[in-house]
Design an enzyme around this catalytic site. Structure first.
Site, mmCIF file in Angstrom:
data_model
loop_
_atom_site.group_PDB
_atom_site.id
_atom_site.type_symbol
_atom_site.label_atom_id
_atom_site.label_comp_id
_atom_site.label_asym_id
_atom_site.label_seq_id
_atom_site.Cartn_x
_atom_site.Cartn_y
_atom_site.Cartn_z
ATOM 1 N N ASP A 60 78.033 56.142 -12.880
ATOM 2 C CA ASP A 60 77.679 57.535 -13.165
ATOM 3 C C ASP A 60 78.218 57.989 -14.518
ATOM 4 O OD1 ASP A 60 76.790 57.424 -10.604
ATOM 5 O OD2 ASP A 60 78.018 59.079 -9.858
ATOM 6 N N HIS A 215 82.132 54.475 -12.689
ATOM 7 C CA HIS A 215 81.771 55.313 -13.844
ATOM 8 C C HIS A 215 81.834 54.432 -15.088
ATOM 9 C CE1 HIS A 215 83.062 58.020 -10.673
ATOM 10 N NE2 HIS A 215 82.259 58.913 -11.221
HETATM 11 ZN ZN ZN Z 1 79.141 62.430 -12.122
#
Ligand code: ZN
Length: 336
Positions: A60, A215
């Site tokens: 993400d 991430h």
């Molecule tokens: Zn996010």
């Protein structure tokens, strides 16, 4: 008949190549439309089998500057793919990284233009936030995303408005808590220990059909990926995109639905059972009991793998059972 089918398949394959290269000319629009309709039904063919141990790494908040490219280097080295849920402001900054990920076989999903919580947006703001990223990604890759990830995982109450499949996760690495900026005085030794702890956490939980949350904007996360990918492969996993994984397991991703992993209980079955005693044999830990003989039926309970149950009646694909005083329907494929 069989020969005709394979000729059509070959024809479609050739046309699909042209479509993906964006080389179909305007005057071929009519042909293109026909192909699109037909190929929707043939996309269920996967190069993977339901017996493969597939798992989906997802990232993400990117693309990041160096970190995403380092992750792509690792994926490329191990002939693996992942899914990147990108934010619009970073797509604008690093379009070449989005292109590189796509060209390496990764999937690009939507994480809104400005990392906005769906639940805090008006319907038109939500449309704008998702539409912006879909337009930007389509312009770069030629493919419009169908998957999104609601920032923070806040989808309740707005799911019917998104028009995409919301892909959440069932394995959380919490990598962002260990990023370098939040651990400034950490020694190299401690940093390595933090990486090892995350890798071990994933390896202890990983099973086929899982979706792992990471991430790609942190160097720390890229270093985790460098350790994690070979470990997963050593354990027999194949790292594929979310869409590929669901496709291979026969789970159709639907818009306006949320997913945390592949629901093996939701696979389409045509089995009809005679009333009698059966044993639950699912690939997961539980077999879902639903309120209706349909994957849209609400999950009202679960039966542990290996449990004996009595089927009172059956319709195509579904069997009615009673378990712990819950009466409902289970996928007949998982009763033996
Ligand atoms: Zn996010």
């Amino acid at each position: 008949m069989k020969k005709a089918t394979s000729i059509i398949a070959l024809f479609l394959a050739v046309l699909m190549i042209f479509t993906s290269c964006g080389e179909i000319k305007k005057d071929d629009t009519e042909t293109e439309t026909t192909v699109t309709e037909t190929t929707t039904e043939t996309t269920t063919a996967s190069k993977y089998s339901p017996d493969d141990k597939l798992i989906a790494l997802t990232f993400d908040d990117g693309p990041g500057a160096g970190s995403t490219n380092k992750i792509l280097d690792v994926l490329s080295k191990y002939d693996s793919a992942a899914t990147f849920f990108v934010v619009g402001y970073s797509v604008d900054e690093h379009p070449e990284t989005v292109k590189r990920a796509f060209d390496l076989g990764c999937e690009i999903g939507n994480h809104t233009k400005d990392h906005k919580y769906f639940t805090k947006l008006s319907p038109s703001e939500l449309d704008y936030q998702l539409g912006y990223v879909n337009d930007a990604v389509e312009k770069i890759t030629g493919v419009r995303p169908t998957l999104c990830r609601s920032p923070g995982g806040f989808y309740k109450g707005v799911l019917d408005q998104i028009g995409m499949s919301d892909i959440l996760w069932d394995i959380d690495t919490n990598d962002w808590k260990k990023k370098d900026a939040a651990n400034k005085n950490r020694t190299a030794e401690k940093r390595n220990a933090d990486i090892a702890a995350i890798v071990n956490h994933v390896m202890n939980q990983a099973s086929k059909g899982d979706i792992i949350l990471m991430h790609d904007i942190y160097d720390f996360s890229a270093d985790v990926v460098e350790e994690l990918v070979p470990r997963l492969i050593d354990a027999g996993f194949k790292l594929v995109t979310v869409s590929e994984m669901f496709n291979a397991y026969g789970n159709k991703l639907k818009p306006n639905h949320v997913y945390f992993s592949v629901d093996f209980n939701a696979a389409v079955s045509t089995v009809k059972l005679d009333p009698g005693d059966y044993t639950v044999t699912t690939k997961g830990s539980y077999l879902n009991i639903r309120s209706a003989p349909d994957t849209e039926g609400t999950v009202i309970g679960g039966i542990p793998n290996g449990t004996k149950v009595t089927v009172s009646e059956s319709v195509e694909g579904w069997a009615k059972v009673t378990f712990n005083s819950i009466i409902g329907w289970v996928n007949a494929d998982f009763l033996k």
